[in-house]
Design a protein around this motif. Structure first.
Motif, mmCIF file in Angstrom:
data_model
loop_
_atom_site.group_PDB
_atom_site.id
_atom_site.type_symbol
_atom_site.label_atom_id
_atom_site.label_comp_id
_atom_site.label_asym_id
_atom_site.label_seq_id
_atom_site.Cartn_x
_atom_site.Cartn_y
_atom_site.Cartn_z
ATOM 1 N N UNK A 12 0.826 -1.005 -0.152
ATOM 2 C CA UNK A 12 0.026 0.001 -0.031
ATOM 3 C C UNK A 12 0.741 1.329 0.004
ATOM 4 N N UNK A 13 1.878 1.230 0.698
ATOM 5 C CA UNK A 13 2.800 2.375 0.842
ATOM 6 C C UNK A 13 3.307 2.683 -0.506
ATOM 7 N N UNK A 14 3.932 1.805 -1.119
ATOM 8 C CA UNK A 14 4.454 1.724 -2.371
ATOM 9 C C UNK A 14 3.758 2.297 -3.338
ATOM 10 N N UNK A 15 2.506 1.719 -3.536
ATOM 11 C CA UNK A 15 1.402 2.310 -4.729
ATOM 12 C C UNK A 15 1.128 3.437 -4.266
ATOM 13 N N UNK A 16 0.923 3.980 -3.008
ATOM 14 C CA UNK A 16 0.591 5.355 -2.661
ATOM 15 C C UNK A 16 1.594 6.351 -3.065
ATOM 16 N N UNK A 17 2.814 6.109 -3.067
ATOM 17 C CA UNK A 17 3.837 6.871 -3.520
ATOM 18 C C UNK A 17 4.001 7.077 -4.845
ATOM 19 N N UNK A 18 3.673 5.792 -5.767
ATOM 20 C CA UNK A 18 3.781 5.577 -7.124
ATOM 21 C C UNK A 18 2.681 6.619 -7.588
ATOM 22 N N UNK A 19 1.440 6.571 -6.920
ATOM 23 C CA UNK A 19 0.340 7.274 -7.409
ATOM 24 C C UNK A 19 0.596 8.652 -7.304
ATOM 25 N N UNK A 20 1.314 9.220 -6.176
ATOM 26 C CA UNK A 20 1.429 10.723 -6.014
ATOM 27 C C UNK A 20 2.633 11.113 -6.821
ATOM 28 N N UNK A 21 3.295 10.246 -7.094
ATOM 29 C CA UNK A 21 4.473 10.954 -7.897
ATOM 30 C C UNK A 21 3.979 10.941 -9.507
ATOM 31 N N UNK B 231 -1.215 3.528 -15.845
ATOM 32 C CA UNK B 231 -0.209 4.062 -14.805
ATOM 33 C C UNK B 231 -0.721 2.833 -13.510
ATOM 34 N N UNK B 232 -1.693 2.916 -13.172
ATOM 35 C CA UNK B 232 -2.178 1.918 -12.012
ATOM 36 C C UNK B 232 -1.682 0.334 -12.259
ATOM 37 N N UNK B 233 -1.894 0.011 -13.486
ATOM 38 C CA UNK B 233 -1.531 -1.493 -13.597
ATOM 39 C C UNK B 233 0.054 -1.682 -13.337
ATOM 40 N N UNK B 234 0.925 -0.580 -14.064
ATOM 41 C CA UNK B 234 2.435 -0.830 -13.672
ATOM 42 C C UNK B 234 2.581 -0.665 -12.187
ATOM 43 N N UNK B 235 1.914 0.354 -11.607
ATOM 44 C CA UNK B 235 2.230 0.511 -10.324
ATOM 45 C C UNK B 235 1.978 -0.686 -9.243
ATOM 46 N N UNK B 236 0.805 -1.444 -9.708
ATOM 47 C CA UNK B 236 0.338 -2.253 -8.792
ATOM 48 C C UNK B 236 1.229 -3.569 -8.935
ATOM 49 N N UNK B 237 1.616 -3.708 -10.352
ATOM 50 C CA UNK B 237 2.559 -5.071 -10.344
ATOM 51 C C UNK B 237 3.997 -4.857 -9.901
ATOM 52 N N UNK B 238 4.673 -3.594 -9.872
ATOM 53 C CA UNK B 238 6.005 -3.234 -9.340
ATOM 54 C C UNK B 238 5.852 -3.413 -7.815
ATOM 55 N N UNK B 239 4.715 -2.765 -7.124
ATOM 56 C CA UNK B 239 4.653 -2.733 -5.817
ATOM 57 C C UNK B 239 4.607 -4.148 -5.348
ATOM 58 N N UNK B 240 3.686 -4.941 -5.919
ATOM 59 C CA UNK B 240 3.389 -6.167 -5.632
ATOM 60 C C UNK B 240 4.648 -7.096 -5.455
ATOM 61 N N UNK B 241 5.636 -6.875 -6.653
ATOM 62 C CA UNK B 241 6.816 -7.623 -6.666
ATOM 63 C C UNK B 241 7.685 -7.190 -5.479
ATOM 64 N N UNK B 242 7.981 -5.729 -5.484
ATOM 65 C CA UNK B 242 8.926 -5.326 -4.349
ATOM 66 C C UNK B 242 8.299 -5.747 -2.939
ATOM 67 N N UNK B 243 7.025 -5.883 -2.628
ATOM 68 C CA UNK B 243 6.609 -6.055 -1.553
ATOM 69 C C UNK B 243 6.779 -7.538 -1.241
ATOM 70 N N UNK B 244 6.711 -8.354 -2.204
ATOM 71 C CA UNK B 244 6.997 -9.724 -1.979
ATOM 72 C C UNK B 244 8.140 -10.115 -1.554
ATOM 73 N N UNK B 245 9.303 -9.604 -2.416
ATOM 74 C CA UNK B 245 10.548 -9.862 -2.237
ATOM 75 C C UNK B 245 11.330 -9.102 -1.206
ATOM 76 N N UNK B 246 10.915 -7.920 -0.938
ATOM 77 C CA UNK B 246 11.725 -7.210 0.170
ATOM 78 C C UNK B 246 11.103 -7.005 1.304
ATOM 79 N N UNK B 247 9.973 -7.515 1.637
ATOM 80 C CA UNK B 247 9.214 -7.455 2.896
ATOM 81 C C UNK B 247 10.084 -7.254 4.060
#
Lengths: 112, 174
Positions: free
Chosen positions: B21-30, B38-54
């Motif tokens: 949620x944090x990553x997606x929030x920043x992505x939308x703000x930026x 835009x949303x699709x790219x954000x969701x995919x990227x945020x999900x990947x980062x959230x899963x791998x770097x939690x």
């Protein structure tokens, strides 16, 4: 709003200028980092605030940039300072005490 | 930073979702847009980062979420900004004075904070306060480069440099 933005920009520039002056005048690398970090952080923040006043549409993005600067600027300075100390950068003759070098020379059993 | 004190997030799933949620929030703000691509790219990227770097981004999960802690966070931000300004005026005064009144040195101080995130914020805060710069960290010991050393004594230096911020961070992170 334009006047306020202009004033903020001037103030920011002055701090950035002082930071640059500090880089030239300070005696060793650690003191230079000190001058560089502090003055550039506030200078950049003030400049960003100034831009935000001149271009209100950008305010949100500028605020985010400011936030990132606030978090990353001190971190990078710390890492620079640590690297400088580990590689044995010469310290100014004015230096009065170096607790870190002392602890490194007389290990307490814990690796640094 | 050592990881022995790392508090585990409430549950792994909650931590991942919070990060997402944090990553997606920043992505939308930026991006400043809610367009579909835009949303699709954000969701995919945020999900990947959230899963791998939690497990490496323990920012929110370790902040206490009590009203007192949140109030303290606000107070801390104001204190931080105040210190930032006074730090700048202080350095400006030193740089502008002809005789360059510095008496630098590296002193050792001790922190009571156990939480890695709290310690990280403490280091950051110290670096932005008047005349101090964190050089090295070893467990609870911090080595601080001080532009004008008042006293090399550990207790005294701790009171001068660390105590102000520790008051707030103790409540926020414990």
């Amino acid at each position: 709003m334009d006047i306020l933005g202009g004033l903020l920009l001037v103030a920011g520039s002055i701090f950035l200028l002082l930071g640059g002056l500090g880089l030239v005048r300070m005696p060793d690398v650690f003191n230079r980092i000190q001058a560089g970090t502090k003055a550039t952080t506030l200078g950049t923040l003030l400049s960003l605030a100034g831009f935000a006043c001149l271009q209100p549409d950008w305010a949100l993005k500028l605020f985010l940039i400011g936030l990132f600067v606030l978090f990353t600027n001190p971190l990078s300075s710390q890492v620079l300072a640590r690297a400088a100390h580990r590689s044995g950068s010469r310290m100014s003759a004015l230096t009065s005490v170096d607790a870190l070098a002392k602890d490194r020379d007389e290990p307490t059993g814990k690796p640094l | 930073m050592d990881s022995e004190h790392r508090a585990s997030p409430p549950t792994p799933i909650a931590g991942t979702l919070l990060l997402f949620a944090t990553l997606l929030f920043f992505w939308v703000l930026l991006n400043g847009s809610l367009a579909r691509d835009v949303l699709v790219v954000g969701v995919v990227a945020s999900a990947l980062i959230a899963i791998f770097f939690r497990s490496h981004l323990a920012w929110f999960s370790e902040l206490r979420l009590t009203p007192k802690a949140l109030l303290t966070t606000v107070a801390y931000i104001f204190y931080y900004l105040k210190e930032l300004v006074s730090s700048n005026l202080n350095v400006a005064a030193i740089v502008l004075s002809p005789e360059l009144p510095v008496k630098p040195g590296i002193v050792k101080v001790r922190t009571k904070l156990k939480n890695p995130m709290g310690r990280m914020l403490l280091c950051n805060s110290i670096t932005l306060t008047p005349g101090t710069l964190t050089v090295e960290m070893d467990g609870e010991w911090l080595y601080i480069h001080w532009i004008s050393v008042h006293s090399p004594d550990i207790e005294q230096a701790t009171a001068d440099i660390v105590a102000g911020f520790e008051r707030y961070l103790e409540v926020m992170y414990g």
